[in-house]
Design an enzyme around this catalytic site. Structure first.
Site, short mmCIF file in Angstrom:
data_model
loop_
_atom_site.label_atom_id
_atom_site.label_comp_id
_atom_site.label_asym_id
_atom_site.label_seq_id
_atom_site.Cartn_x
_atom_site.Cartn_y
_atom_site.Cartn_z
N SER A 14 47.57 37.63 55.92
CA SER A 14 46.47 36.68 55.77
C SER A 14 46.84 35.45 54.95
O SER A 14 46.08 34.47 54.92
CB SER A 14 45.22 37.35 55.20
OG SER A 14 45.35 37.62 53.84
N THR A 54 43.91 41.39 52.95
CA THR A 54 42.95 41.26 51.84
C THR A 54 43.13 39.95 51.07
O THR A 54 42.19 39.49 50.42
CB THR A 54 43.09 42.43 50.84
OG1 THR A 54 44.41 42.43 50.30
CG2 THR A 54 42.78 43.75 51.49
N ASP A 55 44.33 39.35 51.15
CA ASP A 55 44.60 38.21 50.26
C ASP A 55 43.64 37.04 50.47
O ASP A 55 43.23 36.41 49.51
CB ASP A 55 46.05 37.73 50.43
CG ASP A 55 47.05 38.75 49.88
OD1 ASP A 55 46.63 39.65 49.13
OD2 ASP A 55 48.24 38.65 50.20
N THR A 92 47.72 44.04 55.69
CA THR A 92 48.39 45.28 55.26
C THR A 92 47.98 46.47 56.10
O THR A 92 48.82 47.32 56.42
CB THR A 92 48.03 45.56 53.78
OG1 THR A 92 48.58 44.53 52.98
CG2 THR A 92 48.57 46.89 53.31
#
Ligand code: ASP
Length: 328
Positions: free
Chosen positions: A55, A86-87, A13
């Site tokens: 990710s 972040t995932d 992101t």
């Protein structure tokens, strides 16, 4: 003299732009740096655009790629910053903790919940904080810097899908805070002077999350298709009646089985209940205790290619790395 930091960008992101098909990574490492001029006043930075991926598409081959980029540049830099979605960042940070062990130099993962080009974003502060940590003298090894906190690479889990407070440190305190560019560090991570790099992973590791009434055939399918299976059971741990035979037989046949819990905090303790005790008494069945699922899964991927026996695998699994396991 300014510290030399290698900035490895992988997408996420933080580097995303609005497209007709939703947010997609499109901003380069140099573009991210330009958005935070304070970074180049702090240190000397060189950029590597390793990937440009959400990710969700990052996996073991990319973890090996990140480890390779660090290994090839290890001597030339004082620290490393990796931007990442972040995932799956908690998986990548855990995987890198095993692939690059004992690094005296900081290897910092960061990212953001909102893209760097948005009016309201956590991107700039997370990026600057990460470079501050990469330049700090007592930061060692793999960690995540996010929302003003520093979390060991083996201890992070994504616990909020939208708010800036995306990550929590599970069963271990976060090691430092950052506020207005000031670092307050409570815990110094472990390190060795010579890092130990690995360059193989076994991807045949699966995870089964139990639900009440779970179908044993699903477990048998995973056991057959995998070299190791992590089972996220309930509470402190145990298995429904019908599943015990499957896991004892699979462990006897050489599969690695790790019992863990789907409860986020406080870990497993298989010996407590009758549903878990027979598993805790089988030396071939492993238990994750206070480890995160992300750490258990990636530790198995790392140790499978190097363990020549089940006993050796158990020994490696229970040897703490980057403080992944405390209570055994
Ligand atoms: N889907 C994004 C990713 O993981 C989410 C993020 O970066 O926050 O790449």
């Amino acid at each position: 003299m300014k510290k030399r930091i290698l900035f490895i960008a992988t997408g996420g992101t933080i580097a995303s732009e609005v497209t007709e098909l939703g947010l997609k990574p499109g901003i380069s490492a140099e573009g991210l740096l330009r958005a935070v001029p304070a970074i180049e006043r702090l240190c000397s930075v060189e950029c590597v655009q390793l990937y440009s991926l959400d990710s969700t598409d990052i996996g073991p081959e990319h973890w090996l790629g990140m480890a390779r980029a660090i290994r090839e540049n290890y001597d030339a830099y004082d620290g490393f910053v990796i931007t990442h979605g972040t995932d799956t960042m908690a998986y990548s940070a855990a995987a890198l903790s095993y692939l690059v062990q004992g690094s005296v130099k900081p290897i910092i993962f960061t990212g953001a919940q909102k893209p760097i080009g948005f009016d309201t974003t956590d991107s700039r502060v997370n990026l600057l904080d990460s470079f501050i940590c990469a330049c700090a003298s007592d930061m060692h090894g793999v960690m995540i810097v996010f929302n003003g906190r520093v979390i060991l690479g083996t201890r992070a889990e994504k616990t909020h899908s939208k708010s800036f407070d995306a990550f929590s440190s599970i069963n271990y305190p976060h090691i430092a805070d950052l506020r207005d560019g000031r670092l307050t560090q409570y815990i110094v991570p472990q390190f060795a002077w010579e890092p130990r790099f690995s360059d193989t992973l076994n991807e045949r590791v699966s995870l089964m999350k139990l639900i009440p009434g779970a179908d044993r055939a699903q477990l048998d399918f995973l056991l057959e298709r995998s070299d190791a299976v992590v089972i996220e059971s309930f509470g402190v741990g145990g298995l429904p009646r019908g599943m015990h035979e499957s896991v004892h037989a699979a462990a006897k046949a050489g599969k690695l089985i790790v019992m863990t819990t789907q409860v986020q905090n406080e870990g497993s303790d298989l010996a407590v209940y009758g549903t878990g005790r027979p598993l805790s008494e089988d030396p071939l069945i492993l238990e994750a205790y206070d480890m995160t699922t992300e750490a258990a899964v990636t530790k198995l991927m790392w140790l499978l290619p190097i363990a020549e026996s089940q006993e050796k695998a158990a020994q490696l699994f229970y040897t703490p790395v980057n403080r992944d396991l405390l209570a055994r």
